[in-house]
Design an enzyme around this catalytic site. Structure first.
Site, PDB file in Angstrom:
ATOM      1  N   GLN A  21      53.518  47.925  60.151  1.00 34.24           N
ATOM      2  CA  GLN A  21      52.606  48.442  61.132  1.00 34.24           C
ATOM      3  C   GLN A  21      51.756  47.135  61.246  1.00 34.24           C
ATOM      4  O   GLN A  21      51.109  47.251  62.410  1.00 34.24           O
ATOM      5  CB  GLN A  21      51.917  49.525  60.864  1.00 34.24           C
ATOM      6  CG  GLN A  21      52.896  50.873  60.747  1.00 34.24           C
ATOM      7  CD  GLN A  21      52.147  52.095  60.197  1.00 34.24           C
ATOM      8  OE1 GLN A  21      52.054  52.531  58.973  1.00 34.24           O
ATOM      9  NE2 GLN A  21      51.512  52.973  61.231  1.00 34.24           N
ATOM     10  N   HIS A 115      57.288  51.937  52.460  1.00 29.24           N
ATOM     11  CA  HIS A 115      56.562  52.832  53.707  1.00 29.24           C
ATOM     12  C   HIS A 115      57.333  52.897  54.903  1.00 29.24           C
ATOM     13  O   HIS A 115      57.363  52.217  55.679  1.00 29.24           O
ATOM     14  CB  HIS A 115      54.992  52.037  53.859  1.00 29.24           C
ATOM     15  CG  HIS A 115      54.024  52.855  54.564  1.00 29.24           C
ATOM     16  ND1 HIS A 115      52.790  53.056  53.973  1.00 29.24           N
ATOM     17  CD2 HIS A 115      54.254  53.657  55.594  1.00 29.24           C
ATOM     18  CE1 HIS A 115      52.319  53.828  54.984  1.00 29.24           C
ATOM     19  NE2 HIS A 115      53.010  54.433  55.838  1.00 29.24           N
ATOM     20  N   ASN A 159      56.348  56.656  50.447  1.00 28.83           N
ATOM     21  CA  ASN A 159      55.311  57.089  51.168  1.00 28.83           C
ATOM     22  C   ASN A 159      55.766  58.242  51.987  1.00 28.83           C
ATOM     23  O   ASN A 159      56.828  58.081  53.072  1.00 28.83           O
ATOM     24  CB  ASN A 159      54.736  56.107  52.239  1.00 28.83           C
ATOM     25  CG  ASN A 159      53.661  56.534  53.197  1.00 28.83           C
ATOM     26  OD1 ASN A 159      52.752  56.943  52.970  1.00 28.83           O
ATOM     27  ND2 ASN A 159      54.133  56.840  54.327  1.00 28.83           N
ATOM     28  N   GLU A 160      55.277  59.485  51.940  1.00 28.45           N
ATOM     29  CA  GLU A 160      55.747  60.634  52.707  1.00 28.45           C
ATOM     30  C   GLU A 160      57.109  60.980  52.985  1.00 28.45           C
ATOM     31  O   GLU A 160      57.543  61.135  53.932  1.00 28.45           O
ATOM     32  CB  GLU A 160      54.925  60.464  54.226  1.00 28.45           C
ATOM     33  CG  GLU A 160      53.440  60.234  54.081  1.00 28.45           C
ATOM     34  CD  GLU A 160      52.792  60.320  55.284  1.00 28.45           C
ATOM     35  OE1 GLU A 160      53.317  60.172  56.458  1.00 28.45           O
ATOM     36  OE2 GLU A 160      51.669  60.468  55.470  1.00 28.45           O
TER      37      GLU A 160
HETATM   38  C1  BGC Z   1      51.598  57.419  57.796  1.00 28.64           C
HETATM   39  C2  BGC Z   1      51.338  56.190  58.400  1.00 28.64           C
HETATM   40  C3  BGC Z   1      50.796  56.502  59.913  1.00 28.64           C
HETATM   41  C4  BGC Z   1      49.756  57.453  59.956  1.00 28.64           C
HETATM   42  C5  BGC Z   1      49.160  58.144  61.374  1.00 28.64           C
HETATM   43  C6  BGC Z   1      51.082  58.612  57.992  1.00 28.64           C
HETATM   44  O1  BGC Z   1      52.206  59.575  58.385  1.00 28.64           O
HETATM   45  O2  BGC Z   1      51.760  57.189  56.425  1.00 28.64           O
HETATM   46  O3  BGC Z   1      52.195  55.312  58.423  1.00 28.64           O
HETATM   47  O4  BGC Z   1      50.328  55.484  60.744  1.00 28.64           O
HETATM   48  O5  BGC Z   1      50.299  58.693  59.200  1.00 28.64           O
HETATM   49  O6  BGC Z   1      49.948  58.809  61.853  1.00 28.64           O
END
Ligand code: BGC
Length: 424
Positions: A21, A115, A159-160
């Site tokens: 990002q 990520h 991440n997520e």
């Molecule tokens: C993510 C980020 C994203 C943010 C805002 C999260 O889901 O880890 O990469 O930019 O939320 O949407």
């Protein structure tokens, strides 16, 4: 606002970014590849992003100067292992210099190993549904920790991994293998890579049982690889936990989504050193499915209700279900009106304080995000940053919210340090 309750002296106050990002030109990644295809669901390509790859020194200095004590960022697998099995020492050294810069400026580096983006070659071999992927990820984690581990403050594996399950509820991605050939982007990716569309499984858009098993196994194998090199390092994964609520007629669906998106991932976190909680708002289900923001309430740039109270609820849920320490690894708001962001952060931090006051073990609050940046499928339009960036000149301008949260961080850490000194 937060009363006199002191945050622990080692509480992490920070801002976060993710490599793809902010760095720019992440050309060996699967996401870069998907951004460029016909039928892409990305609003625009990531391009130079905010050129953090070259500007990290000034960026890290600025974050420290604002008052923060922590910087969360990710190392990029697609740079470090651009071809399967070939690791780039030059790229590992790049991240080593970033870590050194953090330490020079007194910032604790919270490092995310993955990520969302993966090397493009991973997409060719079945991505996040392929049974070999956990071993591939563990090998990468081992190599990264060998090279960088001594400088890492806290490690996040994935991440997520639950985000694809949440996105599926919003109609983004998550198609079952057998229908991927009907989705223009997956069909185009398959054609370009010369593989079957059913095997296209990028991290962000794969919500399948096979994907769940692979991601969980990758997290566990990655954690073991990191721990083998640095047993005392705090290791966990970070989750997208929205405050899931129901309105009249929506309880059944809300309960189901809470189970698949939040609880089963929190349960799987048991045994980790911490879980990272990433919360932006609430998701309400009513009789007709996803409820839109109530008439007249302020909304963010995606048209969702601004609801900073969500964070306190998701921290409490995480502590209850996972039973391990929590770090808020992301929390923030997409808005053009920075005064809305200041108000949002105030309520969110007060929620953290209230959890601490109740004895919940929260180790840090890290805001999303340091800079306005590439917001995935939405491109550069949403502004989540505490620092604005002119993408032509790459000039950085801290917003009021950066000064607000940075000085809160400075005051709170000074207060808690004094408390520790007094009691010695
Ligand atoms: C993510 C980020 C994203 C943010 C805002 C999260 O889901 O880890 O990469 O930019 O939320 O949407």
């Amino acid at each position: 606002m937060t009363g006199s309750f002191p945050f622990p002296h080692d509480f992490l106050w920070g801002v976060a970014t993710a490599a793809h990002q902010v760095e720019g030109n992440n050309v060996n990644s699967d996401t870069w590849f998907l951004e460029q295809l016909p039928g892409t669901i990305f609003a625009e390509p990531s391009g130079d992003a905010v050129d953090h790859y070259h500007r990290y020194r000034e960026d890290i200095a600025l974050i420290a100067e604002l008052g923060f004590t922590t910087y969360r960022f990710s190392v990029e697998w697609a740079r470090i292992e651009p071809v399967e099995g070939q690791f780039s020492i030059a790229e590992l050294n790049h991240y080593r210099r970033m870590l050194e810069a953090c330490h020079e400026h007194g910032l604790t580096p919270v490092v995310t190993y993955h990520h969302f983006t993966s090397p493009r070659w991973l997409l060719e071999v079945g991505g996040w549904e392929d049974p070999e992927t956990p071993a591939r990820f563990a090998r990468y984690c081992d190599r990264v920790t060998q090279h960088l581990g001594d400088l890492i403050g806290v490690a996040c594996t994935l991440n997520e991994p639950n985000l694809p399950w949440l996105l599926r509820e919003f109609g983004i991605g998550g198609e079952p293998a057998e229908s991927r050939s009907e989705v223009p982007l997956w069909a185009a990716a398959a054609e370009r890579l010369g593989v079957e569309a059913r095997r296209i499984a990028p991290f962000q858009f794969t919500a399948s049982e096979a994907g769940f098993d692979v991601m969980l196994a990758a997290h566990r194998a990655g954690r073991a690889a990191i721990k083998a090199r640095r047993p005392e390092l705090m290791v966990g994964w970070t989750l997208a936990n929205t405050d899931i609520q129901s309105a009249e007629g929506g309880q059944e669906r809300a309960d189901r989504v809470r189970r698949t998106v939040n609880e089963r991932f929190l349960e799987a976190s048991r045994g980790d050193d911490f879980v990272g909680i990433q919360t932006y708002g609430r998701t309400v289900f009513g009789a007709d499915g996803l409820a839109s923001a109530p008439e007249g309430v302020p909304t963010n740039q995606m048209g969702e209700e601004i609801y900073p109270q969500a964070l306190e609820a998701t921290i409490r849920e995480a502590a209850r279900v996972a039973g391990i320490p929590v770090i808020v690894t992301e929390n923030g708001l997409a808005t053009d009106d920075d005064s809305q962001r200041v108000a949002y952060l105030q309520v969110a931090v007060a929620g953290v304080a209230s959890c601490l006051a109740d004895g919940i073990d929260v180790r840090g609050y890290i805001a999303w995000t340091a800079f306005d940046n590439f917001e995935w499928v939405f491109g550069y339009a949403p502004k989540f940053g505490l620092i604005a960036v002119d993408r032509t000149t790459q000039e950085r301008t801290p917003k009021e919210s950066a000064r607000f949260l940075g000085s809160l961080a400075r005051t709170k850490s000074a207060e808690s340090k004094n408390k520790v000194t007094e009691s010695v």
